[in-house]
Design a protein around this motif. Structure first.
Motif, PDB file in Angstrom:
ATOM      1  N   THR A 407      30.788   4.756 104.286  1.00 41.89           N
ATOM      2  CA  THR A 407      29.619   5.630 104.452  1.00 41.89           C
ATOM      3  C   THR A 407      28.670   5.508 103.286  1.00 41.89           C
ATOM      4  O   THR A 407      27.453   5.426 103.455  1.00 41.89           O
ATOM      5  N   ARG A 550      28.753  12.037 116.329  1.00 39.73           N
ATOM      6  CA  ARG A 550      28.252  10.684 116.124  1.00 39.73           C
ATOM      7  C   ARG A 550      27.120  10.424 117.113  1.00 39.73           C
ATOM      8  O   ARG A 550      27.367  10.170 118.286  1.00 39.73           O
ATOM      9  N   THR A 554      20.067   8.152 117.153  1.00 40.50           N
ATOM     10  CA  THR A 554      19.697   7.723 115.805  1.00 40.50           C
ATOM     11  C   THR A 554      20.731   6.784 115.202  1.00 40.50           C
ATOM     12  O   THR A 554      20.611   6.386 114.050  1.00 40.50           O
ATOM     13  N   ASN A 556      23.631   7.409 114.137  1.00 41.53           N
ATOM     14  CA  ASN A 556      24.223   8.025 112.955  1.00 41.53           C
ATOM     15  C   ASN A 556      25.701   8.254 113.214  1.00 41.53           C
ATOM     16  O   ASN A 556      26.088   9.202 113.892  1.00 41.53           O
ATOM     17  N   PRO A 570      14.675  13.507 107.695  1.00 44.28           N
ATOM     18  CA  PRO A 570      15.675  12.436 107.641  1.00 44.28           C
ATOM     19  C   PRO A 570      15.682  11.704 106.301  1.00 44.28           C
ATOM     20  O   PRO A 570      14.641  11.488 105.680  1.00 44.28           O
ATOM     21  N   PRO A 634      21.269   6.645 106.662  1.00 43.25           N
ATOM     22  CA  PRO A 634      22.293   6.719 107.710  1.00 43.25           C
ATOM     23  C   PRO A 634      22.415   5.482 108.575  1.00 43.25           C
ATOM     24  O   PRO A 634      23.360   5.371 109.344  1.00 43.25           O
ATOM     25  N   VAL A 635      21.488   4.531 108.500  1.00 33.80           N
ATOM     26  CA  VAL A 635      21.528   3.353 109.366  1.00 33.80           C
ATOM     27  C   VAL A 635      21.474   2.060 108.564  1.00 33.80           C
ATOM     28  O   VAL A 635      22.297   1.159 108.756  1.00 33.80           O
TER      29      VAL A 635
END
Length: 826
Positions: A407, A550, A554, A556, A570, A634-635
């Motif tokens: 993460t 999850r 998006t 995420n 975001p 997050p991506v």
């Protein structure tokens, strides 16, 4: 006089509801007469006696003397019963009768002046009783769901392969991430909730008490009971929103919570409150349900249940006030302190997450201004021993020994390597890792630490600490009677310590500005918003309870949650968002269209890149590459390198750790929808479509990490529902949702073998569609009683070519879910 007699009879009936309804009735009162029960009750109480022949003679007019006799007997009965069952309305009727019958009551020896004193006492007693008000509700839900694997039964990729046949429908598959397993996990693509097999049963009962202490002070309390008798994980997602810290999804149990007890039942004083009306001040102790904090600073802990509020503001204390300053002006304020549910668990020991927050606001007719502050910190449990540093693990990469994607990819920056610490501190930590460790990321690499004489560390990072500030405001101008121009904005800043014993601080800023135009008295709205959020803004967070949420739209899948609204603000995004809405035909119909065009505020180039010996002999002893603690996206994760993604990863850096490329990612979303209500025909139709694309281009070949660096994802969501009012109280609704995600996304290099063999850096390794038809019935049994039942079928189809990775695709699964609710309020 008949009217007076009827009024007296009804009053006496209301005031004698505690009597026995089995009293003998006069023979001349018909069985179907409207007053039959009332006359029986009056006779049983001795308020009416009938005639010598045993009849009631209800069809003749009563004399004033007979009416006065009934009133006199009623007053005597009320005195004996202390008037505790009379209401104010009934006493008002009694006063009217006694005034009309003053002469007759005097002749019977009942002094009206004495009566007024007596009824005043009764009125006081009734007023005291009516100062207590009870309210509440019960909410019971049952859910049945079952899912099975329809595709490849083999084991997926990743460090811990699990056969699909045994994983689908269990908690094993729900934590999967496409970055690690190569496929989207078994979740509801609409809301990102895990889907596991089982039958759920939960019930929540709330009893509230409101006390009017005085004309200036109100107080109240709410008591709550919650039970979970079904499958733990089905209940955890689909149950009623239970009292904070009484819910197994947030309660801290012997092993850190997260549904430790099955079955689970708990009762609690949910909250207590006191309001002082003249000062506009309110105190709440217990469950904090709402807060006026700016969501840029603090919005509460995410509630991972399908039902209930999206955020749980906290469980602690809250003091707030509102005070007028004059015409159309006021100030308000709030202070709250809360402990968050969950906590960070490592080796049986858990930090506690605490929040102390406050805000102050000024409100005028055309504008407002608000300042917010919040302090977050992790501490040892009350009365517990000093916790060792680095207990917040599971979020960060195991540097140098990574099995793939993580993460967060945080490492210690220069100045905080082990070899740069004071020798006495290193010696102390070598004997017992504890909170004396001043590194932001403690024990992040046991092998490297051992190489310079320091033993394994305690974990990753923590105890965390963060302070966040924000200033927000808005103003509106009336351009005409039907047109309004509005301006609003927020600016925030955070200071984060991944280990609050360390001097290291990560700072980040956030900014939002909005211009809105309201036309046609608000029926037509347009908004233009600019947004900029640093990647280091408000990184304080922890792993989600249960199996996490999850989100497909998006992409995420991090399973990490923050205490500010990361959906509205975001992480690591800047750009513009557009919104528009049109309400027509007296708001029977609505049409909306939204779009957002966001780029990464900062690229994902690692800001810590240190080669061996670059900072002096032995400091560090191996290459260090990663983000200084605090970076979030997050991506778009960091670029390919073996030290981050493991030995099978490609390398996008030179031997001196200079980047071969540094592209910026973008996130664009388009959303349209409409609904209409044909009130006379009893139909409601609604639908919407959303498209999101996530793109980060690459110029590198697969051998240089191009396949890992490239992101080219499209997600589409289409929903349609038709509802029909079968009766005034029953609605039947049906429709479908279809959600798809497709494109290229492989940050951990799971598909590098195929990328090298084919020479492609952008191929479709994600291509999954979920179709969810549903049918339901909503029954409003009464104003305060409702019931509903909804059935859904999930059909998930993986269309990735198996040649890309034969052990991963296809991953097809399907199943049913039936949920029902019965709720009663009073």
């Amino acid at each position: 006089m008949k009217i007076l007699l009827k009024r007296a009879l009804v009053l006496a009936w209301l005031a004698t509801t505690l009597s026995s309804w089995s009293a003998p009735l006069f023979p001349d009162v018909p069985d179907n007469h409207w007053a039959r029960d009332a006359v029986a009750a009056l006779a049983a109480k001795g308020l009416v006696e009938g005639y010598p022949d045993g009849t009631f003679k209800g069809d003749r007019a009563a004399s004033r003397w007979e009416t006065a006799m009934i009133v006199a007997r009623l007053l005597a009965k009320m005195e004996q019963a202390h008037g505790t069952f009379a209401t104010k309305a009934e006493l008002d009727e009694l006063r009217k009768l006694t005034e009309a019958l003053r002469e007759e009551l005097d002749a019977l020896g009942v002094r009206v002046t004495n009566l007024e004193g007596s009824t005043a006492v009764l009125d006081q007693r009734v007023s005291e009783l009516e100062r207590l008000t009870f309210y509440g509700y019960s909410d019971t839900r049952m859910t049945f769901q079952t899912f099975g694997n329809d595709g490849n039964g083999g084991a997926p990729l990743g460090p811990n392969p699990v056969p699909y046949d045994r994983a689908v429908g269990t908690r094993v598959a729900s934590p999967w991430r496409p970055q690690v397993q190569g496929v989207i996990p078994v979740v509801d693509y609409r809301v990102g909730k895990a889907l596991t097999n089982g039958t759920g049963f939960t019930s929540l009962a709330v009893l509230g008490l409101n006390i009017k202490v005085s004309s200036d002070v109100d107080a109240g309390a709410e008591f709550a009971a919650y039970t979970s008798q079904g499958d733990a994980f089905v209940d955890g997602y689909w149950g009623a929103a239970a009292p904070f810290l009484s819910n197994p999804t947030t309660a801290i149990g012997p092993a850190g919570g997260n549904l430790d007890n099955v079955p689970y039942t708990n009762m609690t004083l949910d909250n207590f409150w006191v309001t002082h009306k003249p000062s506009g001040t309110k105190l709440v102790a217990g469950n904090i349900k709402t807060t006026s904090m700016n969501s840029l600073v603090y919005s509460g802990e995410p509630n991972l249940q399908v039902y209930g509020p999206k955020k749980l503001p906290g469980y602690g204390f809250q003091v707030s006030g509102s005070h007028p300053l004059g015409a159309d002006q006021s100030i308000s304020w709030e202070v709250l302190g809360t402990r968050q549910g969950g906590g960070s668990l490592f080796q049986g020991t858990s930090y506690q997450n605490n929040v102390l927050a406050a805000n102050f606001a000024y409100q005028a007719k055309h504008g407002h201004l608000q300042a917010d502050y919040a302090r977050f910190n992790e501490e040892a449990p009350t009365g517990g021993n000093l916790l060792q540093a680095g207990l917040t693990n599971g979020l960060n990469v195991a540097y140098g020994a990574s099995g793939g994607w993580a993460t967060r990819q945080w490492v210690n920056p220069p100045g905080y390597f082990v070899g740069q610490l004071d020798p006495t501190v290193v010696a102390q930590l070598g004997a017992l890792p504890n909170s004396a460790d001043k590194r932001p990321i403690v024990g992040w690499n046991a092998t490297a630490d051992n190489a310079i004489g320091f033993g394994p560390g305690a974990g990753n990072y923590g105890p965390q600490q963060q302070e966040a500030y924000a200033l927000s405001g808005g103003y509106n101008f009336a351009l005409s009677d039907s047109t309004k121009l509005t301006f609003s904005g927020d600016i925030g800043r955070s200071q984060y310590r991944p280990n609050h014993n360390s001097a290291y601080v990560s700072t980040g800023n956030a900014l939002r500005g909005n211009v809105g135009l309201e036309l046609m008295n608000g029926d037509l709205d347009f908004d233009l918003e600019y947004l900029r959020v640093d990647p280091n803004f408000s990184p304080y967070g922890w792993n989600g309870n249960l199996l996490g949420a999850r989100f497909i739209k998006t992409f995420n899948f991090v399973g990490t949650y923050h205490l500010y609204d990361s959906g509205k603000f975001p992480e690591n995004r800047e750009g513009f968002r557009l919104k528009s809405k049109w309400a027509f035909n007296q708001k029977a119909g609505n049409v909306w269209a939204n779009a957002s065009f966001l780029d990464q505020t900062k690229t994902s180039l690692y800001d810590v890149r240190v080669t061996p010996g670059a900072l002096g002999a032995g400091t560090p002893t191996n290459s260090v590459i990663g983000f200084a603690p605090g970076f979030l996206d997050p991506v778009f994760y960091g670029f390919a390198h073996p030290n981050i993604y493991g030995p099978g990863s490609a390398n996008s850096f030179t031997a001196n750790l200079a980047p071969l490329e540094n592209p910026r990612g973008s996130e664009n979303t388009y959303d349209i929808g409409a609904n209409y209500h044909w009130k006379k025909a009893g139909f409601k139709l609604s639908g919407g479509y959303t498209h999101t694309d996530l793109v980060r281009k690459t110029s590198l070949a697969p051998s240089l990490g191009g396949s890992q660096n490239a992101v080219d994802l499209d997600t589409d969501s289409l929903g349609l529902e038709l509802a029909y009012r079968a009766t005034p109280k029953i609605w039947i609704n049906g429709g479908f949702d279809t959600i798809s995600a497709s494109g290229h996304y492989d940050p951990a290099g799971l598909y590098n073998t195929y990328a090298l063999a084919s020479g492609q850096s952008n191929f479709k390794n994600i291509d999954s569609t979920q179709f969810i038809p549903h049918l339901g019935v909503d029954w409003n049994i009464s104003e305060k009683t409702l019931a509903n039942i909804t059935a859904r079928h999930y059909d998930t189809n993986d269309k990735v070519d198996p040649i890309i990775a034969t052990t991963t695709h296809p991953f097809n699964w399907s199943g049913w879910q039936v949920s029902t609710e019965f709720k009663v309020s009073f």
